[in-house]
Design a protein around this motif. Structure first.
Motif, PDB file in Angstrom:
ATOM      1  N   SER A  87       7.021   4.472  62.585  1.00 59.96           N
ATOM      2  CA  SER A  87       7.876   4.896  61.945  1.00 59.96           C
ATOM      3  C   SER A  87       8.289   6.423  61.731  1.00 59.96           C
ATOM      4  N   GLN A  93      13.323   2.842  63.054  1.00 60.29           N
ATOM      5  CA  GLN A  93      14.580   3.204  62.507  1.00 60.29           C
ATOM      6  C   GLN A  93      15.567   2.394  63.723  1.00 60.29           C
ATOM      7  N   ALA A  96      15.726  -1.226  62.768  1.00 62.08           N
ATOM      8  CA  ALA A  96      16.739  -1.287  61.922  1.00 62.08           C
ATOM      9  C   ALA A  96      18.296  -1.182  62.090  1.00 62.08           C
ATOM     10  N   GLY A 156      17.860   7.146  61.455  1.00 63.90           N
ATOM     11  CA  GLY A 156      17.975   6.794  59.967  1.00 63.90           C
ATOM     12  C   GLY A 156      19.188   6.970  59.519  1.00 63.90           C
ATOM     13  N   THR A 160      22.248   4.724  58.048  1.00 61.80           N
ATOM     14  CA  THR A 160      22.760   4.858  56.744  1.00 61.80           C
ATOM     15  C   THR A 160      24.239   5.065  56.477  1.00 61.80           C
ATOM     16  N   ASP A 173      18.905  -0.823  52.318  1.00 61.61           N
ATOM     17  CA  ASP A 173      17.592  -0.332  51.813  1.00 61.61           C
ATOM     18  C   ASP A 173      16.608  -1.406  51.547  1.00 61.61           C
ATOM     19  N   TRP A 175      16.071  -3.512  54.397  1.00 64.84           N
ATOM     20  CA  TRP A 175      15.331  -3.563  55.702  1.00 64.84           C
ATOM     21  C   TRP A 175      14.461  -2.221  55.899  1.00 64.84           C
ATOM     22  N   THR A 176      14.777  -1.221  55.103  1.00 65.22           N
ATOM     23  CA  THR A 176      14.145   0.147  55.396  1.00 65.22           C
ATOM     24  C   THR A 176      12.751   0.154  54.337  1.00 65.22           C
ATOM     25  N   ASN A 177      13.053  -0.469  53.312  1.00 70.20           N
ATOM     26  CA  ASN A 177      12.056  -0.375  52.207  1.00 70.20           C
ATOM     27  C   ASN A 177      10.880  -1.571  52.336  1.00 70.20           C
ATOM     28  N   VAL A 244       9.904  -5.039  60.737  1.00 69.13           N
ATOM     29  CA  VAL A 244      11.142  -4.513  59.884  1.00 69.13           C
ATOM     30  C   VAL A 244      12.337  -5.894  59.550  1.00 69.13           C
ATOM     31  N   GLY A 248      10.325  -5.009  56.423  1.00 76.84           N
ATOM     32  CA  GLY A 248      10.803  -3.969  56.334  1.00 76.84           C
ATOM     33  C   GLY A 248      10.110  -2.721  56.908  1.00 76.84           C
ATOM     34  N   ILE A 249      10.266  -1.456  56.438  1.00 73.96           N
ATOM     35  CA  ILE A 249       9.425  -0.338  57.309  1.00 73.96           C
ATOM     36  C   ILE A 249       8.373   0.197  55.948  1.00 73.96           C
TER      37      ILE A 249
END
Length: 325
Positions: A87, A93, A96, A156, A160, A173, A175-177, A244, A248-249
């Motif tokens: 990460s 990233q 994602a 990242g 976004t 959000d 996927w990354t949270n 991921v 998620g991350i």
């Protein structure tokens, strides 16, 4: 001195096993729904809750924590730097970004296809990070994690921006949270692929240990350096992509766990991989349980809790390293 060290190892291993068992039990029993062992044997609804939700969620946390910590251990061996993990090196990233591209190009693609695309992008992103990291001066070890943070931040930001332009920010959000609230039976099974990657990592653990000595030393010892490096890249990329896609991350797992375990057990990957995996699973389980308890019956995502706990552990490692120096 050897006896004291052995006793310390034994105590640490027993504590890790005990904490893991306790957290598995807590993870199964804690939740918004009413659940108990007595009800599970007498009430079909309670059994359904256990099979469909509680057990898959617990297994997902175990697999994710173990896989991410071992992926961090392998990445640190490849880069020869203690302060990198998927990460913070652009791997997660990039995964994602692969999911986002597949969602835009093939929105009806299955999770398996998205995982494949995420793995390819993660492999490319990690390879680029490795190529740059090996060019940095070895006398400045902090440049590698700093570059990784900037590199991951740029990827990242691209994710976004594309999500904002295509009105997919809410999906980005997700996927990354990292969080486990949506993990149920039929949703987490891809994570068993991380167990396969962990088994491969343990199988080539001795070669990865030699790899961590550097290119010249590895080749001098008869190791096929490039082939083992490529295998390590594939293991890290697939683990990152699978986690991921499904969860998620989750930050800091692959950073702090290998450092904590290596302080006690050393740097022989053959001996440390099982305990790194167990410690990572315990840490993620603990953060998930804590996130469920703090605002019960509501939940705090495990990535948020792990961010706070991981930052604290990382600072402790840094201060301890400075004091030791």
């Amino acid at each position: 001195m050897t006896e004291k060290r052995t006793a310390k190892h034994r105590t640490a291993k027993l504590a890790a096993c005990a904490a893991f068992v306790v957290l598995v039990v807590l993870s199964i029993f804690i939740g918004a729904g009413d659940f108990s062992l007595a009800r599970m044997f007498n009430d079909p609804a309670a059994l359904q809750l256990f099979v469909v939700s509680r057990l898959p969620r617990t297994m997902a946390a175990v697999l994710t924590g173990a896989a991410l910590s071992i992926a961090g251990l392998i990445m640190q061996a490849m880069v020869r730097n203690r302060f990198v993990e998927p990460s913070t090196a652009g791997t997660a990233q990039s995964a994602a970004l692969g999911i986002l591209i597949m969602t835009l190009v093939f929105p009806a693609a299955s999770l398996a296809v998205k995982t494949l695309a995420a793995s390819v992008l993660a492999l490319l992103g990690t390879s680029l990070f490795m190529m740059t990291a090996h060019r940095l001066p070895p006398t400045q070890p902090y440049l590698v994690p700093l570059f990784g943070l900037v590199y991951g931040g740029v990827i990242g930001a691209v994710v976004t921006f594309i999500g904002w332009q295509t009105e997919l920010l809410q999906f980005v959000d997700i996927w990354t949270n990292g969080e486990f609230s949506g993990v149920v039976r039929g949703r987490y099974e891809l994570l068993w692929g991380t167990a396969i990657m962990v088994a491969i990592a343990w199988w080539v653990a001795d070669r990865l240990t030699v790899l961590s000595l550097g290119r010249d030393v590895s080749i001098g010892l008869g190791l096929s350096y490039q082939r083992v490096l490529q295998l390590g890249l594939v293991i890290v990329s697939v683990i990152s992509a699978l986690t991921v896609v499904v969860v998620g991350i989750i930050p800091f797992v692959g950073l702090v766990v290998p450092n904590l375990v290596s302080r006690i057990m050393g740097d022989n990957l053959r001996g440390t991989i099982p305990w790194v995996g167990l410690s990572g699973a315990t840490l993620v389980l603990g953060c998930d349980v804590l996130g469920r308890v703090l605002r019960y019956p509501y939940e705090i995502p495990v990535a948020t809790v792990m961010g706070v706990v991981g930052a604290f552990l990382f600072l402790r490692l840094m201060f301890a390293r400075a004091a030791h120096a």
